[in-house]
Design an enzyme around this catalytic site. Sequence first.
Site, PDB file in Angstrom:
ATOM      1  N   TYR A 101      35.531   1.555  36.366  1.00 35.15           N
ATOM      2  CA  TYR A 101      36.526   2.628  36.410  1.00 35.15           C
ATOM      3  C   TYR A 101      36.944   3.000  34.991  1.00 35.15           C
ATOM      4  O   TYR A 101      37.250   2.130  34.177  1.00 35.15           O
ATOM      5  CB  TYR A 101      37.761   2.173  37.196  1.00 35.15           C
ATOM      6  CG  TYR A 101      38.900   3.155  37.138  1.00 35.15           C
ATOM      7  CD1 TYR A 101      39.052   4.133  38.120  1.00 35.15           C
ATOM      8  CD2 TYR A 101      39.815   3.138  36.081  1.00 35.15           C
ATOM      9  CE1 TYR A 101      40.070   5.062  38.054  1.00 35.15           C
ATOM     10  CE2 TYR A 101      40.841   4.068  36.013  1.00 35.15           C
ATOM     11  CZ  TYR A 101      40.971   5.027  36.995  1.00 35.15           C
ATOM     12  OH  TYR A 101      41.972   5.947  36.930  1.00 35.15           O
ATOM     13  N   GLU A 189      39.261  11.313  35.340  1.00 33.10           N
ATOM     14  CA  GLU A 189      38.872  10.001  35.859  1.00 33.10           C
ATOM     15  C   GLU A 189      37.387   9.963  36.218  1.00 33.10           C
ATOM     16  O   GLU A 189      36.864  10.921  36.769  1.00 33.10           O
ATOM     17  CB  GLU A 189      39.711   9.795  37.120  1.00 33.10           C
ATOM     18  CG  GLU A 189      39.739   8.420  37.691  1.00 33.10           C
ATOM     19  CD  GLU A 189      40.604   8.385  38.955  1.00 33.10           C
ATOM     20  OE1 GLU A 189      41.773   8.001  38.853  1.00 33.10           O
ATOM     21  OE2 GLU A 189      40.107   8.762  40.028  1.00 33.10           O
TER      22      GLU A 189
END
Length: 379
Positions: A101, A189
């Site tokens: 991530y 993101e």
Amino acid sequence: MDIHEYQAKERFRAAGIDVPPGEIATTPEEAETIAAGYGGTVVVKAQVHSGGRGKAGGVRLAKDAAEAKEHATAILGMDIKGLTVEKVLVTPAEDIDTEAYVGVLMDRKKQAATFMVSAEGGVDIEHVAHETPELIRKLTVDPRYGILPHQAFWLANFLYDDPKLIKQASKIIAQLYDAFVNSGASMAEINPLITTSAGEVKAIDAKMSIDDSELFRRPDVEAMRDTSSEPASEVKAREAGLSYVKLDGDVGCCVNGAGLAMATMDLVKYYGGEPANFLDIGGSSNPDKVVAALEIITSDPNVKAILFNIFGGITRCDDVARGIVEATNRIDIGPPIVIRLTGTNEELALEILSDAGFSAYTSMDAVVEKAVELAAGGA
Ligand code: GDP
Ligand code: MN
């Protein structure tokens, strides 16, 4: 403003990030043609302004074009967290080794962009942050310098041990910062950032939210707006020049000025009610704006009473009064309306309203108390 994955990926590609190719389909046949063009396994992905599409069945692997068509048939029209899927992204499937991530968001307290990275990617990052915060590394970027090479390296080093992977990830982290800044984003993101068995680092998902205040100077970003994916009431409010935020209560609020609108909501709560919305009709409001405001408020089925709170400065109370009368003539308004007007042209406004059969208040306390009472079913 939220944008779709495929749009965020365009911004990421423009910043140099390694993102697999992809094309948009709005019909199963289009998805089939695109998949056939790529050959081999593809992924069919719902394009909606929401995360967690995978869990909802909105991300599916297809081994050939025929299966891509089947998946597109299932995904198009699907409801994901209240949003209807109207487009799918068809993209060649990657061979995934690991999922990490990488995200960057504007930290309001620090007044600077803050990175969050974790080797625990692909999953819900809020869950990781809550259960195992030690698996997340954070870094706040000094806006004067941007992200520095050693900082990007420090973040990448938290994800991988292999220097080749760290090098690629450092570069992607710096490029993500560029995409974030150059898009006027509040959040960008990559989840997951994958490594392939061939030792490549790639972004296979992309999410980005744009700061609405950045849009006026970024027409290329504004052009990515997809009104079909936004709540109808918010689209209508924006087009009418109103600031509107839908909330969960039952007292519809129509106020001029953001500060007074906040104070009105506070007072609704004080008297035991719950506001159904924040709505600022702005400064010089003309009757058309009031009509639009009433249409938006009454389109919310939760609204049990409508409260006007107008302080006439630049806004003329008589304009608002005419707007209310015109709106009630034009559209059928179910819930009762209570009105408080004070300031510029107050007397004229009260005359217009009483001629039309409305009674108006001048005390803010009294009108809010009345609105809460009406919403609760009182007379
Ligand atoms: P999200 O659920 O909305 O975050 O959508 P993602 O694009 O992140 O996809 C969810 C999950 O599907 C990923 O974490 C992967 O495990 C899987 N997935 C997505 N794309 C691919 C791909 O190209 N190949 C493989 N093998 N899995 C994929
Ligand atoms: Mn994802």
